[in-house]
Scaffold this active site. Structure first.
Site, short mmCIF file in Angstrom:
data_model
loop_
_atom_site.label_atom_id
_atom_site.label_comp_id
_atom_site.label_asym_id
_atom_site.label_seq_id
_atom_site.Cartn_x
_atom_site.Cartn_y
_atom_site.Cartn_z
CB ILE A 163 -0.98 0.01 1.20
CG1 ILE A 163 -0.24 -0.09 2.54
CG2 ILE A 163 -2.01 -1.08 1.07
CD1 ILE A 163 -1.17 -0.05 3.75
CG ASP A 164 0.04 4.21 -2.85
OD1 ASP A 164 0.73 3.38 -3.46
OD2 ASP A 164 -0.98 4.74 -3.33
CE LYS A 165 6.55 9.18 3.00
NZ LYS A 165 7.39 10.28 2.50
CB THR A 225 -2.41 4.20 1.60
OG1 THR A 225 -2.65 4.99 0.43
CG2 THR A 225 -3.64 3.37 1.91
NE ARG A 237 -2.78 8.31 -4.43
CZ ARG A 237 -1.47 8.49 -4.42
NH1 ARG A 237 -0.65 7.46 -4.18
NH2 ARG A 237 -0.97 9.69 -4.64
#
Length: 305
Positions: free
Chosen positions: A137-139, A141, A237
């Site tokens: 998962i993104d930084k 998130t 996103r």
């Protein structure tokens, strides 16, 4: 000489190997990478390839870097929110702002550095940069993700991801008021050909499907629940931005002028369910919205009074 190996994800299928490696090793120039490939330092499924070789999903890429450029990933005593752990897996509630795995230029402070300190055994399928990492998962998130402690667990979880059988549910705060109670965004995604940090909707992209449900409407925003059918990079996103409801705080796909002083997009991986890789039973984990997320929701609710 040190070897780094990666399992090619679906989103990177048909990508040239030099481009793929340039994205993995961003502090090395593409020309340098091409030179190393020319010298026989890149392998796909054990065989040397040329720079223009196009990758296929699930192929194993090995890349050799000279000793003076080796990457050393050190264990770090960083606090972790462990939701569940056994001999096969670790389920972690990742904080916003934490990078999942090291990459050139960012070798410390990641989830992997913390995990290496917490448990000595992680699967080696994705090499030293991404040990145990099945999905990311993104930084910016926050939320739940599962990490594999051995190769058997890793392969099983990776298969579930490929088959889209994992139950992955996110909460997101988006711009604007969504009229529909529910909907499905079925738009193919791929990396933007010019703006490389971006993913975009393109006809020749990889299949991507997001189901969303409206949870609560505010004056100028909507709280939604998003269920991933596929798991492309930045999928929620990009999909929400595509229907003109970008995530609040999103520095890449969101509004240029943000109302709140946030450190990134308001997206939380709230629920993760899957079949245990060795026990065979279905297990599910859930995480509360982080405090900063609750605070913004509280402000928006008060505006409705």
């Amino acid at each position: 000489m040190k070897k780094y190996n990666f399992t090619v994800e679906e989103e990177n299928e048909n990508k040239r190997i030099d481009l793929y490696l340039a994205e993995e090793f961003q502090d090395m120039s593409r020309s340098h990478i091409q030179e190393l490939i020319k010298r026989g330092k890149a392998f796909v499924n054990g065989k040397t390839v040329k720079s223009n070789y196009k990758l296929k999903a699930e192929e194993i890429v090995e890349f050799e870097i000279p000793d003076n450029e080796e990457l050393e990933i050190e264990p770090e005593n960083i606090p972790l929110d462990i939701v569940y752990e056994d001999k096969d897996i670790v389920v972690v509630n990742k904080a916003q702002g934490m990078v999942v795995h090291p990459a050139p230029g960012n070798y410390t402070g990641t989830l992997v550095n913390a995990l290496l300190h917490h448990c000595k055994d992680l699967s080696g399928i994705n090499g030293v940069l991404r040990p145990g990492i099945v999905h990311r998962i993104d930084k910016d998130t926050s939320g739940i993700l599962v990490v594999a402690k051995n190769d058997v667990a890793h392969k099983n979880l990776a298969y579930q991801l490929k088959e889209h059988s994992m139950n992955r549910i996110y909460k997101a705060l988006v711009e604007g008021v969504i009229k529909e109670d529910a909907g499905t965004i079925d738009k193919p995604l791929k990396r933007h050909p010019v703006e490389r940090i971006k993913i975009g909707v393109f006809k020749d992209g990889r299949n991507a499907v997001t189901h969303y449900k409206t949870i609560e409407r505010y004056k100028n925003n909507t709280l939604v629940e998003c269920k991933l059918e596929t798991g492309r990079t930045h999928q929620i996103r990009v999909h929400m931005a595509h229907i003109l409801h970008p995530l609040v705080g999103d520095p890449v796909y969101g509004y240029k002028k943000q109302r709140f002083n946030l450190n990134g997009q308001m997206l939380h991986a709230q629920k993760l369910g899957f079949i245990h890789p060795t026990k065979g039973n279905y297990i599910e984990f859930e995480s509360e919205l982080p405090p900063y997320f609750k605070k913004i929701i509280s402000i928006l609710k008060n505006e409705l009074k």
